[in-house]
Design an enzyme around this catalytic site. Structure first.
Site, PDB file in Angstrom:
ATOM      1  CG  LEU A  69      -3.096  -8.817  -4.109  1.00 56.55           C
ATOM      2  CD1 LEU A  69      -3.490  -9.913  -3.017  1.00 56.55           C
ATOM      3  CD2 LEU A  69      -3.658  -9.210  -5.353  1.00 56.55           C
ATOM      4  CG  ASP A  70      -4.887  -1.986  -5.712  1.00 52.85           C
ATOM      5  OD1 ASP A  70      -3.659  -1.702  -5.917  1.00 52.85           O
ATOM      6  OD2 ASP A  70      -5.662  -1.782  -6.207  1.00 52.85           O
ATOM      7  CE  LYS A  71      -4.622   0.590   4.403  1.00 55.19           C
ATOM      8  NZ  LYS A  71      -4.948   2.114   4.835  1.00 55.19           N
TER       9      LYS A  71
END
Length: 314
Positions: free
Chosen positions: A140-142
């Protein structure tokens, strides 16, 4: 610990490609791990090092695979609180917080999900799927929040990765976009690759120029004036996929600092308003269906409240 070398004799050349043959005959190793061993010159075919994962395998061939000893993990365990949605001896599903990077990288070795998981799970994660990303099945993106699954064994890791690839694992996201789509549902089928001028970004890139297949299904959940709460379902898992596809639709994600810069909604957000709400998969040991639902983080709840109130007062 020392390296382990496995000697294999090809008695049936099916599958006929080296990486696929090894994956089929070494069930403890994922295909990704097998491909890395080939790339790193740990595989020989008839006595010669073979770095071609597509090399043909024929009956009578002799294959040797060296599995290097697990190196000490150079990432420290950190007692960072985790919101656990599901856990047993095979895997754990975490509701990832905004601002938390999934795995360590140069210049960002602390405070990641991996650091937290090492403290939570201990030795169970060491070496699974690679040293720097133990047990990580997907990303998952930051600043994207929500459900992410982490394997606790090599077998679970392989099985869960296979489910992601076969699209039998279902990932559903909720996000708020700028604008209102003309229809209530649709699909974006547009390949994604590295942005030609900015290596920190992704873009719609034709396959013949290096783009990879990317398919996102979307559905309107709630219209909020000049904004829309959307549900997204992924068929593929490309970097920044939903965010890039929303930009492609001319409806960038609210709060997105990379693909929607310059647009404000009057709510202080840590990043894009995107939440991995639901993860459904088959248990790698029992085959039973497991569904995890991740509650919204506070900033997402506030955003929806503000937009709803603004719509009512408008």
């Amino acid at each position: 610990m020392s390296d382990t070398t496995l000697q294999l004799q090809v008695e049936t050349a099916s599958p006929s490609r080296l990486d696929r043959w090894l994956t089929a005959h070494l069930p403890d190793l994922s295909r990704n791990r097998v491909q890395k061993l080939i790339d790193w010159e740990y595989v020989t075919l008839n006595g010669s090092v073979c770095t071609d994962k597509k090399a043909a395998v024929r009956v009578g061939d002799a294959i040797a695979v060296t599995i290097p000893a697990t190196k000490p993990l150079e990432v420290k365990a950190e007692a960072i609180p985790l919101d656990i949605l599901y856990e047993d001896e095979h895997f754990v599903i975490v509701n990832k917080a905004a601002g938390m990077v999934v795995h360590p990288a140069p210049g960002n070795m602390d405070g990641t999900l991996v650091n937290a998981l090492l403290a939570h799970c201990g030795d169970q994660l060491t070496g699974i799927g690679g040293v720097e990303r133990p047990g990580i099945v997907h990303r998952l993106d930051k600043d994207t929040t929500g459900a992410i699954v982490v394997a606790k064994s090599e077998l679970a890791h392989k099985d869960l990765q296979a489910q992601m690839k076969a699209k039998t694992a279902r990932r559903e996201y909720l996000g708020v976009i700028h604008g209102v789509p003309a229809t209530t549902s649709g699909t974006v089928d547009a390949p994604i690759g590295r942005h030609p001028h900015d290596r920190k970004k992704q873009a719609i890139v034709p396959v013949h120029k290096g783009g990879r297949e990317a398919v996102t299904h979307w559905q309107v959940e709630e219209r909020l004036g000049n904004f829309t709460l959307m549900r997204f379902q992924l068929e593929t898992g490309r970097t920044h996929q939903i965010r890039v596809h929303c930009l492609h639709m001319k409806h960038p994600m609210v709060g997105d600092p990379v693909y929607g810069a310059g647009r404000s909604v009057g709510v202080n957000l840590p990043g894009q308003a995107l939440h991995a709400e639901k993860l459904t998969l088959r248990h790698p040991a029992t085959g039973e269906l497991v569904t995890a639902i991740a509650p919204f983080p506070p900033h997402f709840i506030k955003l929806l409240s503000v937009l709803r109130n603004r719509q009512l007062s408008g």
